[in-house]
Write a protein that holds these residues in place. Structure first.
Motif, PDB file in Angstrom:
ATOM      1  N   LEU A  77      31.750  30.822  50.395  1.00 38.97           N
ATOM      2  CA  LEU A  77      30.507  31.004  49.644  1.00 38.97           C
ATOM      3  C   LEU A  77      30.658  32.045  48.539  1.00 38.97           C
ATOM      4  O   LEU A  77      30.127  31.873  47.437  1.00 38.97           O
ATOM      5  CB  LEU A  77      29.364  31.375  50.585  1.00 38.97           C
ATOM      6  CG  LEU A  77      28.831  30.234  51.443  1.00 38.97           C
ATOM      7  CD1 LEU A  77      27.794  30.758  52.429  1.00 38.97           C
ATOM      8  CD2 LEU A  77      28.243  29.147  50.595  1.00 38.97           C
ATOM      9  N   ILE A  78      31.396  33.109  48.807  1.00 36.35           N
ATOM     10  CA  ILE A  78      31.637  34.116  47.764  1.00 36.35           C
ATOM     11  C   ILE A  78      32.454  33.523  46.637  1.00 36.35           C
ATOM     12  O   ILE A  78      32.176  33.764  45.453  1.00 36.35           O
ATOM     13  CB  ILE A  78      32.309  35.364  48.376  1.00 36.35           C
ATOM     14  CG1 ILE A  78      31.316  36.106  49.266  1.00 36.35           C
ATOM     15  CG2 ILE A  78      32.840  36.289  47.280  1.00 36.35           C
ATOM     16  CD1 ILE A  78      31.910  37.225  50.077  1.00 36.35           C
ATOM     17  N   ALA A  79      33.454  32.708  46.972  1.00 41.76           N
ATOM     18  CA  ALA A  79      34.254  32.045  45.934  1.00 41.76           C
ATOM     19  C   ALA A  79      33.409  31.082  45.114  1.00 41.76           C
ATOM     20  O   ALA A  79      33.581  30.978  43.891  1.00 41.76           O
ATOM     21  CB  ALA A  79      35.430  31.302  46.577  1.00 41.76           C
ATOM     22  N   MET A  80      32.464  30.395  45.760  1.00 47.76           N
ATOM     23  CA  MET A  80      31.585  29.482  45.035  1.00 47.76           C
ATOM     24  C   MET A  80      30.670  30.259  44.085  1.00 47.76           C
ATOM     25  O   MET A  80      30.419  29.806  42.962  1.00 47.76           O
ATOM     26  CB  MET A  80      30.752  28.652  46.006  1.00 47.76           C
ATOM     27  CG  MET A  80      31.541  27.647  46.773  1.00 47.76           C
ATOM     28  SD  MET A  80      30.484  26.818  47.948  1.00 47.76           S
ATOM     29  CE  MET A  80      30.725  25.146  47.455  1.00 47.76           C
ATOM     30  N   ILE A  81      30.185  31.399  44.517  1.00 49.35           N
ATOM     31  CA  ILE A  81      29.331  32.210  43.652  1.00 49.35           C
ATOM     32  C   ILE A  81      30.123  32.733  42.461  1.00 49.35           C
ATOM     33  O   ILE A  81      29.638  32.743  41.322  1.00 49.35           O
ATOM     34  CB  ILE A  81      28.674  33.354  44.456  1.00 49.35           C
ATOM     35  CG1 ILE A  81      27.659  32.768  45.438  1.00 49.35           C
ATOM     36  CG2 ILE A  81      28.009  34.364  43.540  1.00 49.35           C
ATOM     37  CD1 ILE A  81      27.110  33.759  46.435  1.00 49.35           C
TER      38      ILE A  81
END
Length: 85
Positions: free
Chosen positions: A7-11
């Motif tokens: 999720l952090i990578a997607m953000i």
């Protein structure tokens, strides 16, 4: 913990087109960046809906993914017609 990293990578991937939209003065580049942002946001919502096992959020995300870019394409077509006239 691995899902949090995803999720952090997607953000972080979502921030790249935001930067490009702010940097560019070209209308078409802004339209492309905003279309990319809407697609990435829909994919992120789909991932969250799968993680939460909530199909209602998934339905909203799939509608956003299929219909969201159509609005941008319509706006781009209107802008092109205005520039031709």
């Amino acid at each position: 913990m691995n899902l949090e990293i995803v999720l952090i990578a997607m953000i972080l991937a979502l921030l790249i087109p935001i930067y490009e939209a702010c940097k560019s003065d070209n209308t078409w580049q802004k339209m492309l960046a905003l279309g990319s942002i809407s697609s990435k946001a829909s994919i992120m919502i789909l991932v969250v809906s799968v993680l939460r096992d909530d199909w209602m959020i998934g339905v909203v995300a799939s509608i956003m993914l299929s219909v969201g870019n159509a609005g941008f394409m319509l706006l781009a077509h209107i802008l092109r017609r205005l520039n031709e006239a």
